[in-house]
Scaffold this motif. Structure first.
Motif, PDB file in Angstrom:
ATOM      1  N   ALA A   1     -19.802  16.973 -17.463  1.00  0.00           N
ATOM      2  CA  ALA A   1     -19.143  16.050 -16.737  1.00  0.00           C
ATOM      3  C   ALA A   1     -18.081  16.571 -16.106  1.00  0.00           C
ATOM      4  N   VAL A   2     -16.751  16.938 -16.503  1.00  0.00           N
ATOM      5  CA  VAL A   2     -15.630  17.522 -15.772  1.00  0.00           C
ATOM      6  C   VAL A   2     -16.225  18.504 -14.794  1.00  0.00           C
ATOM      7  N   HIS A   3     -17.140  18.940 -14.290  1.00  0.00           N
ATOM      8  CA  HIS A   3     -17.290  19.280 -12.852  1.00  0.00           C
ATOM      9  C   HIS A   3     -17.620  18.495 -12.045  1.00  0.00           C
ATOM     10  N   ASP A   4     -18.851  17.434 -12.624  1.00  0.00           N
ATOM     11  CA  ASP A   4     -19.302  16.531 -11.899  1.00  0.00           C
ATOM     12  C   ASP A   4     -18.227  15.338 -11.444  1.00  0.00           C
ATOM     13  N   VAL A   5     -17.454  15.150 -12.159  1.00  0.00           N
ATOM     14  CA  VAL A   5     -16.365  14.233 -12.092  1.00  0.00           C
ATOM     15  C   VAL A   5     -15.122  14.883 -10.663  1.00  0.00           C
ATOM     16  N   ALA A   6     -14.913  16.059 -10.984  1.00  0.00           N
ATOM     17  CA  ALA A   6     -14.235  16.837  -9.765  1.00  0.00           C
ATOM     18  C   ALA A   6     -15.221  17.379  -8.624  1.00  0.00           C
ATOM     19  N   HIS A   7     -16.335  16.975  -8.695  1.00  0.00           N
ATOM     20  CA  HIS A   7     -17.157  17.126  -7.328  1.00  0.00           C
ATOM     21  C   HIS A   7     -16.879  16.224  -6.655  1.00  0.00           C
ATOM     22  N   GLN A   8     -16.160  14.576  -7.226  1.00  0.00           N
ATOM     23  CA  GLN A   8     -16.139  13.228  -6.962  1.00  0.00           C
ATOM     24  C   GLN A   8     -15.501  13.272  -6.418  1.00  0.00           C
TER      25      GLN A   8
ATOM     26  N   ASN B   1     -28.083  21.613 -17.508  1.00  0.00           N
ATOM     27  CA  ASN B   1     -29.023  21.306 -16.144  1.00  0.00           C
ATOM     28  C   ASN B   1     -29.998  20.305 -16.095  1.00  0.00           C
ATOM     29  N   ASP B   2     -30.855  19.764 -17.043  1.00  0.00           N
ATOM     30  CA  ASP B   2     -31.052  18.759 -17.039  1.00  0.00           C
ATOM     31  C   ASP B   2     -30.880  17.629 -15.957  1.00  0.00           C
TER      32      ASP B   2
ATOM     33  N   ALA C   1     -21.619   9.211 -24.047  1.00  0.00           N
ATOM     34  CA  ALA C   1     -22.499   9.430 -24.637  1.00  0.00           C
ATOM     35  C   ALA C   1     -23.601  10.268 -24.192  1.00  0.00           C
ATOM     36  N   PHE C   2     -23.795  10.996 -23.055  1.00  0.00           N
ATOM     37  CA  PHE C   2     -24.037  12.369 -22.708  1.00  0.00           C
ATOM     38  C   PHE C   2     -23.709  13.356 -24.184  1.00  0.00           C
ATOM     39  N   GLN C   3     -22.415  13.545 -23.967  1.00  0.00           N
ATOM     40  CA  GLN C   3     -21.381  14.276 -24.226  1.00  0.00           C
ATOM     41  C   GLN C   3     -22.062  14.361 -25.897  1.00  0.00           C
ATOM     42  N   ALA C   4     -21.652  13.226 -26.485  1.00  0.00           N
ATOM     43  CA  ALA C   4     -22.208  12.918 -27.752  1.00  0.00           C
ATOM     44  C   ALA C   4     -23.569  12.565 -28.415  1.00  0.00           C
TER      45      ALA C   4
ATOM     46  N   PRO D   1     -26.315   9.142 -17.086  1.00  0.00           N
ATOM     47  CA  PRO D   1     -26.071   8.915 -15.679  1.00  0.00           C
ATOM     48  C   PRO D   1     -26.753  10.438 -15.311  1.00  0.00           C
ATOM     49  N   PRO D   2     -26.922  10.633 -14.004  1.00  0.00           N
ATOM     50  CA  PRO D   2     -27.198  11.433 -13.252  1.00  0.00           C
ATOM     51  C   PRO D   2     -26.074  12.085 -13.136  1.00  0.00           C
ATOM     52  N   LEU D   3     -25.868  13.529 -13.176  1.00  0.00           N
ATOM     53  CA  LEU D   3     -24.746  14.532 -13.393  1.00  0.00           C
ATOM     54  C   LEU D   3     -25.171  15.678 -12.586  1.00  0.00           C
ATOM     55  N   LEU D   4     -24.011  16.395 -11.604  1.00  0.00           N
ATOM     56  CA  LEU D   4     -25.037  17.869 -11.279  1.00  0.00           C
ATOM     57  C   LEU D   4     -24.670  19.058 -11.855  1.00  0.00           C
ATOM     58  N   PRO D   5     -25.166  19.760 -11.924  1.00  0.00           N
ATOM     59  CA  PRO D   5     -26.351  20.689 -13.344  1.00  0.00           C
ATOM     60  C   PRO D   5     -24.254  21.576 -12.633  1.00  0.00           C
ATOM     61  N   LEU D   6     -24.796  22.581 -14.262  1.00  0.00           N
ATOM     62  CA  LEU D   6     -22.950  23.378 -14.010  1.00  0.00           C
ATOM     63  C   LEU D   6     -23.569  24.670 -12.932  1.00  0.00           C
ATOM     64  N   PRO D   7     -22.901  25.081 -11.955  1.00  0.00           N
ATOM     65  CA  PRO D   7     -23.237  26.448 -11.065  1.00  0.00           C
ATOM     66  C   PRO D   7     -24.082  27.746 -11.651  1.00  0.00           C
TER      67      PRO D   7
END
Length: 199
Positions: free
Chosen positions: A44-51, A11-12, A188-191, A16-22
């Motif tokens: 991260a994958v959810h954010d890319v799917a959104h794009q 959620n934070d 980097a966010f994931q790591a 980079p700005p990533l959409l929070p998970l639903p």
């Protein structure tokens, strides 16, 4: 501390700005004791799917697909790794069927739970555009290009729009390159989140 890390990964506000998970997915991941790194990956994958779904809708409004299913599928595709923790840092496919069963066991419809099992098996002829988009998001989030998968997406778009194959290919290539340019920040966010949290 563990709850804080998991909450931050889902959620934070960050760079980079990533959409929070639903909320529905965040609640499920909390119940499952999801490792923070896995939650960060799903985000991260959810954010890319959104794009990707935004791009399809804007470029080809006549293409019929279930936007919400794609987003849910991207946000939960690796949920089986909460059971198969070894697959968080190593290869394996046991998480795929385990994830589908886990989601169904938590009241998710088979129609939505399927993405946990199909995200790595896009060659099946019965796979829909939604499944292909989840698979594509799961690759391009880290800028991994998979020509066979991209060709399948192009073919589905050509069939739906009537545009020339080369036109759809160039348009998809352009959006994937743009999304891929931010891969280092997503990685980097994931790591930045641990695989295991000591309690």
């Amino acid at each position: 501390m563990p709850d804080t890390l998991l909450s931050r990964s889902m959620n934070d506000t960050l760079d980079p700005p990533l959409l929070p998970l639903p909320d529905r997915v965040a609640q499920l991941l909390s119940e499952l004791g999801c490792p923070p790194r896995l939650a960060a990956h799903l985000r991260a994958v959810h954010d890319v799917a959104h794009q990707l779904v935004d791009w399809v809708e804007q470029r080809s409004p006549a293409v019929v697909f279930d936007r919400e299913a794609v987003l849910f599928g991207a946000a939960t595709h690796d949920v089986g790794k909460t059971v198969h923790l070894d697959e968080l840092s190593g290869p394996g496919s046991a998480h795929e069927e385990a994830g589908r069963a886990l989601l169904i066991g938590h009241g998710i419809s088979p129609e939505l739970a399927r993405f946990a099992a199909t995200h790595a098996s896009w060659v099946d002829a019965r796979i829909g555009l939604e499944d292909l988009l989840v698979s594509l998001a799961d690759k391009i989030w880290k800028n991994k290009r998979v020509p066979d998968l991209e060709d399948l997406v192009v073919a589905r778009l050509v069939r739906a729009t009537g545009r020339a194959t080369w036109e759809e290919f160039l348009a998809l290539d352009e959006v994937l390159a743009r999304i891929g340019d931010k891969a280092d920040e997503r990685l980097a966010f994931q790591a930045s989140f641990p695989i295991h949290v000591s309690t």
